[in-house]
Structures are given as C-alpha cells and as structure tokens.
Design a protein around this motif. Structure first.
Motif, short mmCIF file in Angstrom:
data_model
loop_
_atom_site.label_atom_id
_atom_site.label_comp_id
_atom_site.label_asym_id
_atom_site.label_seq_id
_atom_site.Cartn_x
_atom_site.Cartn_y
_atom_site.Cartn_z
N SER A 7 0.91 -1.05 -0.05
CA SER A 7 -0.02 -0.02 -0.06
C SER A 7 0.74 1.25 -0.06
O SER A 7 2.16 1.22 0.31
N GLY A 8 0.15 2.45 -0.45
CA GLY A 8 1.08 3.39 -0.23
C GLY A 8 1.41 4.25 -1.56
O GLY A 8 1.84 5.25 -1.56
N GLY A 9 1.32 3.48 -2.54
CA GLY A 9 1.62 3.98 -3.83
C GLY A 9 0.58 5.40 -4.25
O GLY A 9 -0.18 5.83 -3.61
N GLY A 10 0.82 6.08 -5.30
CA GLY A 10 0.15 7.34 -5.88
C GLY A 10 1.05 8.05 -6.78
O GLY A 10 2.03 7.71 -7.16
N LEU A 11 0.39 9.16 -6.87
CA LEU A 11 0.96 10.20 -7.88
C LEU A 11 1.63 11.24 -6.94
O LEU A 11 0.92 11.86 -6.05
N VAL A 12 2.76 11.65 -7.29
CA VAL A 12 3.62 12.82 -6.69
C VAL A 12 4.34 13.66 -7.42
O VAL A 12 4.90 13.20 -8.69
N GLN A 13 4.56 14.73 -7.22
CA GLN A 13 5.30 15.72 -8.09
C GLN A 13 6.90 15.39 -8.16
O GLN A 13 7.45 14.80 -6.81
N THR A 14 7.70 15.65 -8.92
CA THR A 14 9.22 15.45 -8.76
C THR A 14 9.68 16.20 -7.32
O THR A 14 9.17 17.37 -7.01
N GLY A 15 10.47 15.63 -6.71
CA GLY A 15 11.10 16.25 -5.43
C GLY A 15 9.94 15.64 -4.05
O GLY A 15 10.53 16.09 -3.25
N GLY A 16 8.98 14.94 -4.49
CA GLY A 16 8.19 14.73 -3.18
C GLY A 16 8.50 13.66 -2.82
O GLY A 16 9.46 12.86 -2.74
N SER A 17 7.80 12.97 -1.80
CA SER A 17 8.06 11.93 -1.08
C SER A 17 6.53 10.89 -0.80
O SER A 17 5.46 11.53 -1.18
N LEU A 18 6.97 9.67 -0.78
CA LEU A 18 5.96 8.61 -0.50
C LEU A 18 6.55 7.67 0.33
O LEU A 18 7.72 7.49 0.54
N ARG A 19 5.67 6.75 1.05
CA ARG A 19 5.83 5.90 2.22
C ARG A 19 5.22 4.72 1.46
O ARG A 19 4.06 4.69 1.65
N LEU A 20 5.86 3.54 1.01
CA LEU A 20 5.20 2.14 0.86
C LEU A 20 5.25 1.37 1.91
O LEU A 20 6.30 1.19 2.82
N SER A 21 4.15 0.62 2.16
CA SER A 21 4.22 -0.40 3.29
C SER A 21 3.55 -1.56 2.57
O SER A 21 3.22 -1.77 1.58
N CYS A 22 4.23 -2.74 3.43
CA CYS A 22 3.91 -4.18 2.92
C CYS A 22 3.55 -5.01 4.07
O CYS A 22 4.47 -5.17 5.22
N VAL A 23 2.53 -5.56 4.35
CA VAL A 23 2.20 -6.42 5.32
C VAL A 23 2.16 -7.97 4.91
O VAL A 23 1.59 -8.10 3.81
N ALA A 24 2.95 -8.66 5.87
CA ALA A 24 3.04 -9.94 5.39
C ALA A 24 2.32 -10.71 6.40
O ALA A 24 2.46 -10.83 7.61
N SER A 25 1.48 -11.71 5.78
CA SER A 25 0.68 -12.84 6.41
C SER A 25 1.54 -14.06 6.75
O SER A 25 1.34 -14.91 5.77
N VAL A 26 2.62 -14.11 7.54
CA VAL A 26 3.42 -15.01 7.86
C VAL A 26 3.52 -15.22 9.35
O VAL A 26 3.38 -14.21 9.96
#
Length: 123
Positions: A7-26
């Motif tokens: 989760s956490g993807g999206g559209l961002v402008q050059t120079g911007g920030s994003l945080r992706l996360s991944c949950v593992a069912s293990v």
C-alpha cells in the motif's frame, strides 16, 4: 499460505515523498528477508532495497540517500520511505520475501510477491 500486500503508492510531483508499506501474513516474520523491487513500463523488474530479519539493509546505488527500507517484526511490515522522487522512479513497486538471512538482488531468489503498487512521479 504467505501473502504480501503493498500500500502507499500514488501520484507525486518531482521532489516529493511517498511511503510504501507491505504487510506480510506469515509466521516468524523475522526469519524472512524482505525486498522491494520495481518495474517501469517496458523494462525488467529491478531490485530497489532489501532488509534482513536483524535489520541489515542493502540499497541500490540509484536510490541511496533518497530511499530507506525498514521493518517492524512485531507488526509484520516492511516499509520503503521514498524522498526526492524523480520521474524515473515511476514504476510498479513490489514487495518480496524469502526465508533466510541473505539479501539477494535477483528476483529469482524471492519466493513470495505482492501484487504491486503504482508510483507515478510527475515532472
């Protein structure tokens, strides 16, 4: 059955920030090496960063200083903090996992994959 959900993807402008996360069912998440890969249109999937169960990390040169991988072994999550984003970072980002202690950069080494999350960086 191992399941990874990004989760956490999206559209961002050059120079911007994003945080992706991944949950593992293990079970025993700390025994898994986790990685982030990405695939841009018309290109092969490539390694971005990886992290072992004890927190050792590896980042590809083109993201060093801009991206940081981390994990929470209690919450079974792995994250990718991305900053100073560039249009060339546009890709589908995948979370991957493998049992073990070594971080591999080749995708064939990973047994489990999420469905991916789109990151688009506009110029």
């Amino acid at each position: 059955q191992v399941q990874l959900a990004e989760s956490g993807g999206g559209l961002v402008q050059t120079g911007g920030s994003l945080r992706l996360s991944c949950v593992a069912s293990v079970r025993s998440f700390s025994t898994y090496v986790m990685g982030w890969f990405r695939q841009a249109p018309g290109k092969e999937r490539e390694f971005v960063a990886g992290i072992s169960g004890d927190g050792s990390t590896s980042h590809e040169d083109y993201v060093k200083g801009r991206f940081a991988i981390s994990r929470d072994n209690v919450k079974n999550t792995v994250s990718l903090q991305m900053s100073s984003l560039k249009p060339e970072d546009t890709a589908v980002y995948y979370c991957a996992g493998r049992v073990g202690t070594s971080i591999f950069t080749r995708e064939q080494a990973y047994d489990y994959w999420g469905q991916g999350t789109q990151v688009t960086v506009s110029s």
